[in-house]
Design an enzyme around this catalytic site. Structure first.
Site, short mmCIF file in Angstrom:
data_model
loop_
_atom_site.label_atom_id
_atom_site.label_comp_id
_atom_site.label_asym_id
_atom_site.label_seq_id
_atom_site.Cartn_x
_atom_site.Cartn_y
_atom_site.Cartn_z
N GLU A 25 -72.22 40.99 53.58
CA GLU A 25 -71.16 40.25 52.55
C GLU A 25 -70.78 40.93 51.40
OE1 GLU A 25 -72.72 37.27 49.85
OE2 GLU A 25 -74.85 37.42 50.64
N LYS A 159 -83.70 31.39 47.16
CA LYS A 159 -84.52 31.50 45.86
C LYS A 159 -84.78 29.95 45.46
CE LYS A 159 -81.96 34.94 43.39
NZ LYS A 159 -80.94 35.69 44.42
#
Ligand code: PSU
Ligand code: MN
Length: 303
Positions: A25, A159
């Site tokens: 990405e 996260k």
């Protein structure tokens, strides 16, 4: 081939020769890390993929085309420019139609990778259900994409700026398998563990490749999350990172950050509050994922 897609020479040749390819990405470059570490990491990650037997294909939107594979100067531009839009599913058509620059998120990269016939994709961390989503409704489009697009995403978990429990519930509802590479525990990006389990443990890439092939042979649409824990020596202290994340979340709330700004804001705050230590961890885990992704692409292509 699709009129909106433009392959680099390296990726086109790899496709013609049936070589393993790994998608990458560009949001992580333009909005996830500061310059110049972002560009340097992107280059090193590409090189590590080559060294492990696959061809890297970094994906971005430029000049009305979906670029599959970026040149060195394009990588530099995406790392340096301030006018690159963060491009998720909803942004793709507008950015292509108006020939604007876009750095693709996990969701958009999955869409482009599928169009380009690349089923294996490496990143750092996926988006997910944000903490407080029961009132903000802030749920990353990455999760819906995993539900419907046939691309496997290798990451270091998610996260803990996110609600990991709700993220797993969402993925379960959508039928997205979360496979731990040599782990039973969902890694939390900066740390190797969290309070949550993965759905399945795979001790080798062959198991992951066979599972993906079987899923898609059965026409079970959608992707898979391959969770690869950060190497021990680069992991952060759990107490430290938890405190930093709490503080970053508090600041985001106070400043009324919303929409697509939330994730980049939190990433930048965490980096500042850890004095760059989190960036070092981030770079290490992406490289670790690149090695696994390349090996998985080699194994999957051989099936
Ligand atoms: N998590 C990270 N680093 C990142 C991102 C997420 O640790 O760079 C980026 C990815 O591109 C991901 C996107 O797809 O943020 C998710 O954004 P949002 O939460 O706005 O959907
Ligand atoms: Mn969001």
């Amino acid at each position: 081939m699709n009129q909106y897609i433009s392959f680099s020479e390296e990726v086109r040749t790899a496709k013609e020769q049936g070589k393993p390819i790994v998608a990458l990405e560009s949001t992580i470059i333009s909005h996830g890390m500061p310059y110049p570490q972002n560009v340097q990491t992107a280059r090193e990650v590409e090189q590590m993929i080559r060294e492990n037997g696959a061809i890297p294909a970094t994906i971005a939107i430029l000049d009305g085309k979906i670029k599959i594979g970026l040149s060195d100067s394009e990588l530099e531009m995406f790392g340096k420019s301030s006018d690159v839009a963060k491009a998720s599913r909803r942004d793709l058509a507008y950015l292509l139609a108006t020939k604007k620059k876009g750095a693709t998120t996990v969701a958009a990269t999955m869409i482009c990778a599928e169009l380009a016939g690349i089923p294996i994709f490496v990143t750092g961390g996926i988006g997910g259900v944000h903490r407080g989503a029961e009132t903000t409704m802030d749920i990353s489009a990455d999760l819906e994409e995993l539900a419907q697009t046939n691309v496997a995403v290798i990451c270091a978990g998610a996260k803990s700026i996110l609600d990991l429990g709700l993220t797993l519930e969402y993925l379960e509802t959508k039928g997205v398998p979360v496979i731990g590479y040599q782990t039973d525990i969902l890694p939390a990006f900066y740390t190797r563990t969290s309070n949550f389990s993965v759905n399945f443990r795979a001790n080798d890439v062959e198991t992951i490749a066979a599972t993906l092939k079987t899923k898609w042979d059965l026409n079970l649409k959608g992707g898979a999350v391959i969770a690869n824990p950060i190497p021990e020596e680069h992991a952060m202290d759990e107490k430290t990172i938890t405190a930093v994340i709490e503080s970053a979340l508090k600041e985001a709330n106070e400043q009324h950050i919303s929409g697509k700004e939330v994730t980049p804001f939190l990433l930048a705050k965490v980096k500042d509050l850890t004095g760059g230590k989190s960036l070092e961890s981030n770079i290490a885990l992406v490289k670790n994922n690149a090695v696994l992704g390349a090996k998985l692409a080699v194994s999957f292509t051989a099936l």
